[in-house]
Design a protein around this motif. Structure first.
Motif, PDB file in Angstrom:
ATOM      1  N   ALA A   1       0.874  -1.173   0.000  1.00 57.26           N
ATOM      2  CA  ALA A   1       0.000   0.000   0.000  1.00 57.26           C
ATOM      3  C   ALA A   1       0.911   1.222   0.000  1.00 57.26           C
ATOM      4  N   ASP A   2       1.137   1.759  -1.207  1.00 58.93           N
ATOM      5  CA  ASP A   2       2.076   2.882  -1.308  1.00 58.93           C
ATOM      6  C   ASP A   2       1.411   4.228  -1.038  1.00 58.93           C
ATOM      7  N   SER A   3       0.116   4.210  -0.909  1.00 53.92           N
ATOM      8  CA  SER A   3      -0.606   5.443  -0.554  1.00 53.92           C
ATOM      9  C   SER A   3      -1.518   5.107   0.621  1.00 53.92           C
ATOM     10  N   ILE A   4      -1.272   5.777   1.736  1.00 54.69           N
ATOM     11  CA  ILE A   4      -2.067   5.503   2.951  1.00 54.69           C
ATOM     12  C   ILE A   4      -2.528   6.837   3.551  1.00 54.69           C
TER      13      ILE A   4
ATOM     14  N   GLY B   1      10.209  14.466  -1.556  1.00 60.02           N
ATOM     15  CA  GLY B   1       9.954  13.124  -2.068  1.00 60.02           C
ATOM     16  C   GLY B   1       8.580  12.583  -1.694  1.00 60.02           C
ATOM     17  N   ASP B   2       8.562  11.432  -1.064  1.00 62.13           N
ATOM     18  CA  ASP B   2       7.304  10.748  -0.754  1.00 62.13           C
ATOM     19  C   ASP B   2       6.418  11.554   0.197  1.00 62.13           C
ATOM     20  N   PHE B   3       7.043  12.372   1.061  1.00 64.61           N
ATOM     21  CA  PHE B   3       6.228  13.228   1.960  1.00 64.61           C
ATOM     22  C   PHE B   3       5.393  14.198   1.120  1.00 64.61           C
ATOM     23  N   GLY B   4       6.059  14.824   0.155  1.00 66.34           N
ATOM     24  CA  GLY B   4       5.365  15.787  -0.715  1.00 66.34           C
ATOM     25  C   GLY B   4       4.318  15.094  -1.569  1.00 66.34           C
ATOM     26  N   ARG B   5       4.664  13.911  -2.035  1.00 66.83           N
ATOM     27  CA  ARG B   5       3.710  13.159  -2.854  1.00 66.83           C
ATOM     28  C   ARG B   5       2.459  12.822  -2.043  1.00 66.83           C
ATOM     29  N   SER B   6       2.672  12.403  -0.800  1.00 66.06           N
ATOM     30  CA  SER B   6       1.527  12.063   0.050  1.00 66.06           C
ATOM     31  C   SER B   6       0.617  13.273   0.241  1.00 66.06           C
TER      32      SER B   6
ATOM     33  N   PRO C   1       3.803   8.397   5.367  1.00 64.57           N
ATOM     34  CA  PRO C   1       4.871   8.080   4.412  1.00 64.57           C
ATOM     35  C   PRO C   1       4.944   6.559   4.240  1.00 64.57           C
ATOM     36  N   ARG C   2       5.034   6.114   3.023  1.00 55.76           N
ATOM     37  CA  ARG C   2       4.941   4.655   2.777  1.00 55.76           C
ATOM     38  C   ARG C   2       6.078   3.874   3.434  1.00 55.76           C
ATOM     39  N   ASP C   3       7.201   4.576   3.660  1.00 56.28           N
ATOM     40  CA  ASP C   3       8.353   3.883   4.244  1.00 56.28           C
ATOM     41  C   ASP C   3       8.426   4.042   5.765  1.00 56.28           C
TER      42      ASP C   3
ATOM     43  N   ASN D   1      -5.239  18.995   5.538  1.00 57.14           N
ATOM     44  CA  ASN D   1      -4.495  17.954   4.830  1.00 57.14           C
ATOM     45  C   ASN D   1      -3.037  17.967   5.298  1.00 57.14           C
ATOM     46  N   ILE D   2      -2.640  16.919   6.036  1.00 59.71           N
ATOM     47  CA  ILE D   2      -1.264  16.883   6.550  1.00 59.71           C
ATOM     48  C   ILE D   2      -0.598  15.539   6.234  1.00 59.71           C
ATOM     49  N   VAL D   3       0.702  15.544   6.424  1.00 57.82           N
ATOM     50  CA  VAL D   3       1.475  14.294   6.312  1.00 57.82           C
ATOM     51  C   VAL D   3       2.262  14.166   7.610  1.00 57.82           C
TER      52      VAL D   3
END
Lengths: 248, 334
Positions: free
Chosen positions: B92-95, B215-220, B113-115, B282-284
């Protein structure tokens, strides 16, 4: 017997031939006859006109004998269905089969809506007393309270009996969207409607009743309205030429 | 005068009285009849006032929303399954945890973050995206519940093709893209500004991370922005034509898997129609990169995590002080 000298001789003379009493009566009768012939028919004519107007009006819940006025007759009304569209929830669903199913749902819901709008706007037995119980029964338990609070928008109104003499339908159209579950069974349907009628008010003026919006139906098999969005945009109108109800 | 005399003479005194009586009777009869016909009696008409007629626009509406006393938690998942692969057996790369407060018509979206290196119930510690490989959506739900201390009501899972089709099925997604986004892998270049994204472009926007500083933070965060945009569009379309709700529900169900029962899904959709997209936070979850056994991972900021989780639990909303900075702040100019 008569003291002499008080009246001219002969004036009360017994020698008069006595035509006078009968003749005078006959004369009077002859003179009265034409008056009776004139006045009595006038009175009778006026009474007749009054009776006709009274019967035609059917006031106070009476059954009108002559058409028009405060009719208790329920004007016939049927919605015209413009479309029935299926919304599948399963990938690769059989679109043709669902389209047929959507039409079947439309066939099931249309008479319910015919009846609903007839009770809400057209049936004098309902709007005369502002009794729309049969309308509220079509709503789900959750939606019913909100519907009853919106009585003035969803129906002709509580005081319609004081406002209107007659209401006749003009037009009604329906469009359906039917949501199917992955097994192809209907689960929800939305009826998009447009309804218009002409109401003749007690003061002789008229209003065009315009109602449109969406009614969400759930509980297939025992369809109930679960949600609604309805708009009324009534406006003044010309008094219709004939009060005879006309079907759509 | 002469005429009058003549008429009197013709009728005689008795005829005149009868005519007057008859006329009087006729007048009374007429008055009674007209009075009855008009529904009033003479002298009573003033008391009968017509009610004011509704000639203005009026509307009535009701939607069956979910109960407003408790927040509703929904876990939105995106599988990285490729065509032909088992959707819920992949990572699940998007949570995103979506918390809805129906009473306040507000919501919060928390991206993971997926990782993120987290405890997966029954599976030790691993990257959070591995939870779905190990136990499907239910295990991701258990993992997030354990991490955040909330009970998740429902989950929904989509995948690349499903996401793309979902967007296309609703006719594209109107997004105010905050900055230029380039996703070389799909040869997509999305300029900044409001626009309607096709399914393909929306997917590119959701996947692009290499050009983002975080990276992934921004993408999320961008994925969260798509959710907010979808809410705004749904709300606008619902306001214009409520029957669109069925199209959205249909498009969603055809292209995702979920444990939300259909009747509840309809209620959720109605509830969504009452949410104000401007009041959606909307947060990460913040964190930093690290290594775990030779693998690059994200170590979540535990203090921030605890504060966010505690704040979210009671009403599904975050106070200003709890909201972390945007991972895309440098691109947003903030």
């Amino acid at each position: 017997m008569t003291p002499a000298g008080r009246y001219p001789l002969g004036a009360l003379s017994d020698t008069r031939t006595h035509p006078p009493v009968r003749a005078a009566r006959a004369e009077r009768t002859r003179r009265r006859k034409p008056l009776g012939l004139v006045v009595i028919p006038i009175v009778l004519a006026l009474a007749g006109v009054g009776l006709v107007l009274l019967l035609a009006r059917g006031d106070g819940g009476g059954i009108p004998i002559i058409g028009g006025g405060r009719s208790e007759e329920v004007p016939p009304f049927d919605f015209v269905v413009r479309k029935a569209r299926a919304v599948p929830t399963a990938e690769g669903a059989d679109a043709k089969a669902l389209a047929k199913e959507a039409e079947a749902v439309a066939d099931e819901l249309t008479p319910i809506l015919d009846e609903l709008f007839t009770t809400a706007f057209l049936d004098p037995a309902a709007w005369r007393d502002g009794d729309y119980e049969a309308v509220w029964a079509r709503f789900s338990d959750d939606a019913r309270a909100a519907a009853e609070e919106s009585v003035e928008t969803l129906t002709l109104g509580r005081a319609a009996g004081e406002t209107f003499d007659a209401v006749t339908p003009k037009r009604g159209t329906l469009g359906f969207e039917v949501l199917f579950d992955p097994d192809g069974d209907p689960i929800s349907a939305v009826a998009s409607f447009s309804f218009s009628a002409t109401g003749v008010r007690t003061d002789g003026t008229a209003t065009r009743i315009l109602s449109s919006g969406q009614l969400f139906f759930g509980n297939p098999g025992h369809w109930r309205i679960t949600a609604f969005e309805v708009e009324r945009a009534d406006r003044e109108a010309r008094v219709p030429a004939s009060p005879t109800p006309s079907a759509t | 005068m002469g005429t009058m005399g003549t008429r009197c003479d013709r009728r005689g005194p008795m005829g005149g009285r009868a005519a007057r009586r008859a006329a009087l009777v006729a007048l009374l009869l007429m008055a009674w009849t007209l009075g009855s016909t008009l529904g009033t009696t003479p002298g009573g008409s003033a008391a009968r006032a017509l009610p004011v007629l509704q000639l203005e626009r009026a509307r009535a509406g009701y939607v069956p929303t979910l109960d407003g006393s408790e927040p509703i938690f929904i876990l939105a998942l995106g599988s990285d399954a490729r065509p032909g692969e088992e959707i819920d057996g992949q990572r699940a790369d998007s949570i995103h945890l979506i918390a809805i407060n129906p009473a306040k018509h507000r919501a919060t979206i928390v991206g993971f973050p997926r990782d993120a290196w987290v405890a997966i119930p029954g599976y030790g510690t691993n990257k959070i995206n591995a939870a779905m490989t190990a136990g499907g959506p239910d295990l991701v739900v258990a993992t997030v519940e354990s991490l955040m201390g909330v009970t998740i009501d429902y989950w929904a899972l989509t995948w690349f093709d499903g996401f793309r089709a979902m967007i296309d099925d609703i006719g594209g997604l109107r997004v105010d893209v905050p900055f230029d986004v380039v996703y070389a892998y799909a040869r997509a270049e999305i300029p900044a500004g409001p626009q309607t994204l096709s399914g393909k472009d929306a997917l590119a926007f959701a996947r692009a991370r290499h050009a983002l500083p975080a990276g992934d933070f921004g993408r999320s965060e961008n994925q969260g922005l798509l959710l907010v945009s979808a809410l705004a569009q749904f709300r606008a379309e619902f306001a214009k034509d409520p029957s669109r709700l069925l199209d959205w529900v249909g498009a969603g169900l055809r292209n995702m898997r979920t444990d939300v029962p259909l009747d509840q899904l309809l209620r959720l959709a109605f509830t969504a129609s009452t949410l104000n997209p401007r009041k959606v936070t909307n947060i990460v979850l913040p964190g930093g990169t690290g290594m775990a056994g030779g693998t690059s991972v994200v170590n979540l900021d535990q203090a921030a995590l605890q504060a966010i989780a505690a704040d979210l639990r009671d009403d599904g909303l975050l106070r200003k002080g709890t909201i972390p900075p945007s991972p895309n702040a440098s691109l947003l100019g903030g």
